[in-house]
Write a protein that holds these residues in place. Structure first.
Motif, PDB file in Angstrom:
ATOM      1  N   LEU A 197       0.843  -1.193   0.000  1.00 54.27           N
ATOM      2  CA  LEU A 197       0.000   0.000   0.000  1.00 54.27           C
ATOM      3  C   LEU A 197       0.877   1.242   0.000  1.00 54.27           C
ATOM      4  O   LEU A 197       1.759   1.396   0.854  1.00 54.27           O
ATOM      5  N   LEU A 198       0.627   2.128  -0.944  1.00 53.60           N
ATOM      6  CA  LEU A 198       1.389   3.365  -1.101  1.00 53.60           C
ATOM      7  C   LEU A 198       0.508   4.540  -0.688  1.00 53.60           C
ATOM      8  O   LEU A 198      -0.532   4.770  -1.305  1.00 53.60           O
ATOM      9  N   ILE A 199       0.903   5.294   0.324  1.00 53.94           N
ATOM     10  CA  ILE A 199       0.098   6.455   0.711  1.00 53.94           C
ATOM     11  C   ILE A 199       0.994   7.622   1.097  1.00 53.94           C
ATOM     12  O   ILE A 199       2.132   7.438   1.544  1.00 53.94           O
ATOM     13  N   ASP A 200       0.455   8.835   0.913  1.00 52.16           N
ATOM     14  CA  ASP A 200       1.100   9.994   1.527  1.00 52.16           C
ATOM     15  C   ASP A 200       0.373  10.266   2.841  1.00 52.16           C
ATOM     16  O   ASP A 200      -0.738   9.764   3.079  1.00 52.16           O
ATOM     17  N   HIS A 201       1.002  11.062   3.699  1.00 49.39           N
ATOM     18  CA  HIS A 201       0.501  11.182   5.075  1.00 49.39           C
ATOM     19  C   HIS A 201      -0.882  11.815   5.179  1.00 49.39           C
ATOM     20  O   HIS A 201      -1.569  11.633   6.182  1.00 49.39           O
ATOM     21  N   THR A 202      -1.344  12.539   4.146  1.00 50.03           N
ATOM     22  CA  THR A 202      -2.661  13.166   4.225  1.00 50.03           C
ATOM     23  C   THR A 202      -3.788  12.138   4.210  1.00 50.03           C
ATOM     24  O   THR A 202      -4.917  12.442   4.597  1.00 50.03           O
ATOM     25  N   LYS A 203      -3.508  10.929   3.772  1.00 48.68           N
ATOM     26  CA  LYS A 203      -4.550   9.891   3.724  1.00 48.68           C
ATOM     27  C   LYS A 203      -5.030   9.504   5.129  1.00 48.68           C
ATOM     28  O   LYS A 203      -6.137   8.995   5.291  1.00 48.68           O
ATOM     29  N   PHE A 204      -4.175   9.754   6.132  1.00 46.09           N
ATOM     30  CA  PHE A 204      -4.574   9.427   7.501  1.00 46.09           C
ATOM     31  C   PHE A 204      -5.664  10.360   8.011  1.00 46.09           C
ATOM     32  O   PHE A 204      -6.427  10.003   8.889  1.00 46.09           O
ATOM     33  N   GLY A 205      -5.736  11.564   7.471  1.00 47.16           N
ATOM     34  CA  GLY A 205      -6.703  12.526   7.976  1.00 47.16           C
ATOM     35  C   GLY A 205      -7.962  12.639   7.140  1.00 47.16           C
ATOM     36  O   GLY A 205      -8.777  13.538   7.360  1.00 47.16           O
ATOM     37  N   ARG A 206      -8.137  11.763   6.187  1.00 40.93           N
ATOM     38  CA  ARG A 206      -9.273  11.860   5.275  1.00 40.93           C
ATOM     39  C   ARG A 206     -10.362  10.844   5.586  1.00 40.93           C
ATOM     40  O   ARG A 206     -10.138   9.864   6.280  1.00 40.93           O
ATOM     41  N   VAL A 207     -11.531  11.117   5.015  1.00 34.42           N
ATOM     42  CA  VAL A 207     -12.672  10.215   5.123  1.00 34.42           C
ATOM     43  C   VAL A 207     -13.092   9.818   3.715  1.00 34.42           C
ATOM     44  O   VAL A 207     -13.097  10.641   2.803  1.00 34.42           O
ATOM     45  N   ALA A 208     -13.407   8.563   3.502  1.00 34.68           N
ATOM     46  CA  ALA A 208     -13.949   8.089   2.227  1.00 34.68           C
ATOM     47  C   ALA A 208     -15.059   7.091   2.525  1.00 34.68           C
ATOM     48  O   ALA A 208     -15.016   6.358   3.516  1.00 34.68           O
ATOM     49  N   LEU A 209     -16.048   7.045   1.656  1.00 31.22           N
ATOM     50  CA  LEU A 209     -17.300   6.355   1.937  1.00 31.22           C
ATOM     51  C   LEU A 209     -17.174   4.847   2.066  1.00 31.22           C
ATOM     52  O   LEU A 209     -17.780   4.228   2.941  1.00 31.22           O
ATOM     53  N   ARG A 210     -16.395   4.219   1.183  1.00 28.78           N
ATOM     54  CA  ARG A 210     -16.456   2.763   1.046  1.00 28.78           C
ATOM     55  C   ARG A 210     -15.179   2.080   1.547  1.00 28.78           C
ATOM     56  O   ARG A 210     -14.081   2.475   1.199  1.00 28.78           O
ATOM     57  N   ARG A 211     -15.377   1.039   2.324  1.00 34.94           N
ATOM     58  CA  ARG A 211     -14.249   0.257   2.825  1.00 34.94           C
ATOM     59  C   ARG A 211     -13.708  -0.627   1.701  1.00 34.94           C
ATOM     60  O   ARG A 211     -14.467  -1.320   1.032  1.00 34.94           O
ATOM     61  N   VAL A 212     -12.403  -0.575   1.499  1.00 37.22           N
ATOM     62  CA  VAL A 212     -11.774  -1.400   0.462  1.00 37.22           C
ATOM     63  C   VAL A 212     -11.404  -2.755   1.045  1.00 37.22           C
ATOM     64  O   VAL A 212     -12.005  -3.778   0.711  1.00 37.22           O
ATOM     65  N   VAL A 213     -10.419  -2.771   1.932  1.00 40.79           N
ATOM     66  CA  VAL A 213      -9.974  -4.002   2.593  1.00 40.79           C
ATOM     67  C   VAL A 213      -9.351  -3.635   3.936  1.00 40.79           C
ATOM     68  O   VAL A 213      -8.959  -2.486   4.152  1.00 40.79           O
ATOM     69  N   PRO A 214      -9.220  -4.601   4.840  1.00 38.74           N
ATOM     70  CA  PRO A 214      -8.426  -4.362   6.052  1.00 38.74           C
ATOM     71  C   PRO A 214      -6.960  -4.149   5.665  1.00 38.74           C
ATOM     72  O   PRO A 214      -6.480  -4.709   4.672  1.00 38.74           O
ATOM     73  N   LEU A 215      -6.252  -3.375   6.446  1.00 40.43           N
ATOM     74  CA  LEU A 215      -4.827  -3.159   6.172  1.00 40.43           C
ATOM     75  C   LEU A 215      -4.028  -4.453   6.288  1.00 40.43           C
ATOM     76  O   LEU A 215      -2.920  -4.543   5.759  1.00 40.43           O
ATOM     77  N   SER A 216      -4.592  -5.443   6.943  1.00 38.40           N
ATOM     78  CA  SER A 216      -3.917  -6.743   7.053  1.00 38.40           C
ATOM     79  C   SER A 216      -3.769  -7.432   5.700  1.00 38.40           C
ATOM     80  O   SER A 216      -2.985  -8.373   5.563  1.00 38.40           O
ATOM     81  N   ARG A 217      -4.517  -6.985   4.688  1.00 37.54           N
ATOM     82  CA  ARG A 217      -4.384  -7.545   3.347  1.00 37.54           C
ATOM     83  C   ARG A 217      -3.074  -7.124   2.681  1.00 37.54           C
ATOM     84  O   ARG A 217      -2.673  -7.692   1.667  1.00 37.54           O
ATOM     85  N   PHE A 218      -2.432  -6.124   3.240  1.00 34.83           N
ATOM     86  CA  PHE A 218      -1.176  -5.640   2.669  1.00 34.83           C
ATOM     87  C   PHE A 218       0.009  -6.199   3.450  1.00 34.83           C
ATOM     88  O   PHE A 218       0.003  -6.222   4.677  1.00 34.83           O
ATOM     89  N   ASP A 219       1.018  -6.633   2.711  1.00 44.04           N
ATOM     90  CA  ASP A 219       2.228  -7.127   3.358  1.00 44.04           C
ATOM     91  C   ASP A 219       3.097  -5.991   3.879  1.00 44.04           C
ATOM     92  O   ASP A 219       3.894  -6.190   4.797  1.00 44.04           O
ATOM     93  N   LEU A 220       2.913  -4.799   3.288  1.00 50.00           N
ATOM     94  CA  LEU A 220       3.727  -3.651   3.670  1.00 50.00           C
ATOM     95  C   LEU A 220       2.984  -2.374   3.313  1.00 50.00           C
ATOM     96  O   LEU A 220       2.312  -2.303   2.280  1.00 50.00           O
ATOM     97  N   LEU A 221       3.084  -1.368   4.172  1.00 49.84           N
ATOM     98  CA  LEU A 221       2.552  -0.033   3.910  1.00 49.84           C
ATOM     99  C   LEU A 221       3.724   0.935   3.843  1.00 49.84           C
ATOM    100  O   LEU A 221       4.559   0.954   4.752  1.00 49.84           O
ATOM    101  N   LEU A 222       3.789   1.719   2.786  1.00 56.95           N
ATOM    102  CA  LEU A 222       4.825   2.739   2.639  1.00 56.95           C
ATOM    103  C   LEU A 222       4.187   4.116   2.763  1.00 56.95           C
ATOM    104  O   LEU A 222       3.185   4.401   2.102  1.00 56.95           O
ATOM    105  N   VAL A 223       4.756   4.962   3.612  1.00 58.18           N
ATOM    106  CA  VAL A 223       4.224   6.306   3.823  1.00 58.18           C
ATOM    107  C   VAL A 223       5.389   7.274   3.972  1.00 58.18           C
ATOM    108  O   VAL A 223       6.477   6.898   4.428  1.00 58.18           O
ATOM    109  N   ASP A 224       5.177   8.525   3.590  1.00 55.97           N
ATOM    110  CA  ASP A 224       6.242   9.524   3.713  1.00 55.97           C
ATOM    111  C   ASP A 224       6.439   9.935   5.163  1.00 55.97           C
ATOM    112  O   ASP A 224       5.614   9.635   6.043  1.00 55.97           O
ATOM    113  N   ASP A 225       7.516  10.669   5.408  1.00 52.91           N
ATOM    114  CA  ASP A 225       7.890  11.015   6.783  1.00 52.91           C
ATOM    115  C   ASP A 225       7.082  12.170   7.379  1.00 52.91           C
ATOM    116  O   ASP A 225       7.404  12.646   8.467  1.00 52.91           O
ATOM    117  N   GLY A 226       6.038  12.593   6.687  1.00 58.32           N
ATOM    118  CA  GLY A 226       5.132  13.569   7.276  1.00 58.32           C
ATOM    119  C   GLY A 226       4.024  12.926   8.084  1.00 58.32           C
ATOM    120  O   GLY A 226       3.165  13.625   8.636  1.00 58.32           O
TER     121      GLY A 226
END
Length: 255
Positions: A197-226
């Motif tokens: 999973l590739l995300i920038d740090h702003t994704k933590f503060g957002r809301v979106a309507l539909r659940r995709v999957v649990p984060l456990s479906r990803f072997d690794l999450l990459l996020v920037d240092d912000g």
């Protein structure tokens, strides 16, 4: 008018009328058409290209935002790609940054599977890259191919790693605004031996309507240092493996 709103993020109808020397009636008519095309979203007194919980921003707007952060995440992701692999890229602008780097030809031979027209155009004809374009219904808002045909095409392949992004991360789950995007992302994750999973740090503060999957479906999450410390603690609490990507070098390289 569309270019201005995409560049600025949002504007009032009065500002647009003054800028272009037209009446408010003309501005509202043009904004109605841009909203119909999915380029912008109207609110009382103005218009925005920014995402909401039910509205995903136009790809041209997303290409202009969080550039250093996306570049840092993509550069880090390259470490997970080896010659001879088959990888899948979704239609996120962060995955597109991976495609930009693969275009250099440093990691070949490589098979790349994607539904993102921007990535297809970047990688088509590049030496050492075998490109598989996933068909479907073309969506200009996302510049990608979606729908049942795309899902069925994904189900016919199996890749080593899938690199995907999402609109929001909260409570141990990934979220997105649009169901037809969710369906494609889920199919991509099912078609891969490993998911990142590739995300920038702003994704933590957002809301979106539909659940995709649990984060456990990803072997690794990459996020920037912000990323906020609390967001990283939440990942730890949900036992999500993550790596933080430095942005300093990427910021110096941007125009």
């Amino acid at each position: 008018m569309a270019e201005l709103v995409l560049a600025e993020g949002q504007a009032s109808a009065a500002e647009l009328a003054e800028r272009f020397g037209v009446s408010l009636m003309t501005v509202h008519r043009d904004l109605d058409e841009l909203e119909r095309q999915g380029v912008v979203r109207k609110f009382r007194g103005g218009v925005t290209a920014q995402p909401s919980g039910v509205f995903e921003s136009n790809v041209q707007y997303r290409l202009k935002t969080m550039r250093a952060e996306k570049a840092a995440v993509a550069e880090h992701a390259l470490k997970l790609i080896e010659p001879g692999m088959a990888i899948m890229l979704d239609d996120s602008t962060t995955a597109l940054e991976i495609a930009r780097r693969l275009r250099r030809g440093d990691i070949t031979p490589l098979t790349v599977v994607t539904n993102f027209l921007e990535a297809i155009n970047l990688l088509a004809g590049r030496r050492g890259i075998r490109l598989t374009a996933l068909g479907g219904d073309y969506d200009p808002l996302h510049s990608s191919f979606l729908g049942v045909s795309c899902v069925e095409a994904i189900e016919q392949v199996r890749v080593d790693v899938c690199f995907a992004s999402t609109s929001a991360v909260h409570g141990g789950h990934a979220y997105h605004q649009e169901q037809h995007i969710v369906s494609v992302k889920r199919a991509m994750l099912d078609a891969s031996a490993r998911n990142v999973l590739l995300i920038d740090h702003t994704k933590f503060g957002r809301v979106a309507l539909r659940r995709v999957v649990p984060l456990s479906r990803f072997d690794l999450l990459l996020v920037d240092d912000g990323a906020p410390a609390q967001a990283l603690r939440d990942l730890d609490e949900h036992h999500v493996r993550y790596e933080v990507c430095a942005t300093a070098v990427m910021r110096r390289g941007l125009p």
